[in-house]
Design an enzyme around this catalytic site. Structure first.
Site, short mmCIF file in Angstrom:
data_model
loop_
_atom_site.label_atom_id
_atom_site.label_comp_id
_atom_site.label_asym_id
_atom_site.label_seq_id
_atom_site.Cartn_x
_atom_site.Cartn_y
_atom_site.Cartn_z
N GLU A 102 17.20 -4.59 3.23
CA GLU A 102 17.21 -4.25 4.65
C GLU A 102 16.28 -5.17 5.45
OE1 GLU A 102 18.97 -1.30 2.31
OE2 GLU A 102 16.90 -2.04 2.14
N GLN A 147 9.28 -18.91 -0.80
CA GLN A 147 9.29 -19.33 -2.20
C GLN A 147 9.43 -18.14 -3.13
OE1 GLN A 147 7.01 -22.73 -3.79
NE2 GLN A 147 5.83 -21.22 -4.98
N GLU A 148 8.72 -17.05 -2.83
CA GLU A 148 8.84 -15.85 -3.64
C GLU A 148 10.28 -15.35 -3.65
OE1 GLU A 148 7.24 -11.19 -3.68
OE2 GLU A 148 6.23 -12.69 -2.45
N ARG A 149 10.91 -15.35 -2.49
CA ARG A 149 12.28 -14.85 -2.41
C ARG A 149 13.26 -15.79 -3.10
NH1 ARG A 149 10.77 -12.74 3.67
NH2 ARG A 149 9.91 -10.77 2.92
N ILE A 165 1.65 -2.95 -8.00
CA ILE A 165 1.11 -4.29 -8.19
C ILE A 165 1.48 -4.81 -9.57
CG2 ILE A 165 -0.93 -5.75 -8.09
CD1 ILE A 165 -0.10 -4.26 -5.45
N GLN A 194 45.06 -6.68 -18.13
CA GLN A 194 44.98 -7.41 -16.87
C GLN A 194 43.78 -6.97 -16.04
OE1 GLN A 194 47.72 -6.74 -13.43
NE2 GLN A 194 48.45 -8.81 -13.94
N GLU A 220 0.84 -1.19 0.00
CA GLU A 220 0.00 0.00 0.00
C GLU A 220 0.88 1.25 0.00
OE1 GLU A 220 -3.68 -2.05 2.49
OE2 GLU A 220 -2.64 -0.32 3.34
#
Length: 387
Positions: free
Chosen positions: A375, A249-251, A164, A287, A134
């Protein structure tokens, strides 16, 4: 250069690699040739999702009786994330649909909901989104202010959501809202499925972003939206628990994509420095160039190994929230550093949009923000250490 998939082959079985080959061909035929147009349009056509569904790349874990693949093996999902990153089409929200949204329907939908929604989610005729964030809450799920009061056979939903993904295309939006007042900041949240064109549900502008341009990212508003009580996912008041349980799972999905994106950046830069000459010799003869890319290669390899370790744990059902947070933190931070250093190898050309490394650079930045900021990942890890 040996690829990371070859280095880590034990993670996947032959059937996974066959699936990878098929999806790679799908991207090459249906996505990559049109991606620049979609970047300009700010949205991916809905037809791409139905094409993906027809080829078996949506709802792999959805039971066959509902038109899905019937195989609950997250390694197939991981391959989609890798190949999307490898092709440089990060805006294609197939993993958002498969890995983040569909699991809620699989875990919490009673039979009536499953019959209504799972076939469309597996075919791509229904595109899903989840609305947590939000304007005033950011990553703070406990601070969600949207409300939904029960009125007869309907919940009356009010509130607004932002950032979203799939917000314009979505047919089914899982909305987190407060359905009851409690003393606990974590209590009283429920998940309601709001269907396209429900009166009072409006979509704001397709937000302009510095990267991920083909991903439709929208503001959503709910003004006295009457949501049938039968559209409640799971139990009333259990929404916070549901949201938190799916975040690992999302992460992990984000970590898988970031690890592959880092490896791809190294490959792009390595190819470029072999071909580009300066002062009469290839850039790769310097190099500093070799040292920079060698270091980037090591970082990408190391983080991929850790992410694959987490992937194995997730397939076994043992991935903890703190390990998932570690994977996301490590992979997205490495992606940011590696892509930045690889872009530097291109000089001024790295700043030109026509070079894939420039898109990789801007697309990388959001990986450290969505799914929980770096964070927040550190907070989770610190708490797991007893700090």
């Amino acid at each position: 250069m040996t690829t990371m998939n070859e280095q880590s082959a034990p993670v996947y079985e032959p059937e996974h690699e066959a699936f990878r080959d098929s999806f790679r061909r799908f991207l090459e035929e249906y996505v990559v040739p049109h991606y620049e147009d979609w970047q300009r349009d700010g949205i991916i056509p809905r037809s791409v999702f139905t094409q993906a569904g027809a080829h078996g790349f949506l709802g792999m874990a959805v039971p066959e009786e509902y038109g899905g693949g019937g195989v609950d093996d997250f390694r197939f999902n991981a391959i989609l994330a890798e190949e999307v990153a490898r092709a440089g089409v990060m805006s294609f929200g197939i993993n958002l649909h498969n890995d983040i949204c569909v699991p809620y329907f699989l875990r919490y939908s009673p039979p009536e909901q499953a019959r209504r929604w799972l076939p469309g989610l597996a075919s791509g005729e229904l595109i899903a989104a989840i609305a947590m964030t939000e304007p005033g809450t950011g990553s703070d799920l406990a601070g969600i202010a949207a409300t939904a009061r029960l009125d007869g056979d309907n919940y009356v939903l009010n509130g607004s959501k932002t950032f979203i993904s799939n917000g314009i295309n979505a047919d089914l939006v899982i909305v987190a809202a407060r359905t009851e007042k409690t003393d606990s900041r974590h209590g009283g949240l429920s998940l309601l499925v709001v269907e396209r064109d429900t009166p009072g549900f409006t979509r704001g502008r397709n937000l302009a972003k510095i990267g991920m341009h083909a991903q439709d990212t929208a503001e959503l508003s709910f003004d006295e939206v009457r949501v049938p009580a039968e559209n409640l996912l799971g139990e009333a008041g259990a929404g916070f628990t549901y949201l938190v349980s799916n975040l690992p799972q999302e992460r992990l999905t984000i970590a898988v994509a970031s690890a592959e994106a880092a490896a791809r950046a190294v490959e792009l830069a390595s190819s470029y420095v072999r071909e580009r000459t300066a002062f009469g010799r290839p850039l790769s003869a310097n190099q500093n160039t070799r040292f920079t890319l060698a270091d980037a290669h090591v970082q990408a390899e190391v983080v991929r190994s850790f992410v694959y370790d987490c992937l194995r744990a997730h397939v076994d059902g043992s991935l903890s929230a703190d390990r998932a947070a570690m994977a996301k933190l490590a992979a997205t931070e490495v992606q940011g550093r590696v892509v930045d250093r690889c872009l530097q190898m291109f000089g001024g050309y790295g700043y030109m949009e026509e070079y894939p490394i420039s898109r990789a650079y801007v697309d990388a930045r959001v990986q450290r923000i969505y799914g929980g900021t770096s964070e927040i990942m550190k907070e989770i890890i610190g708490k797991s250490m007893g700090l």
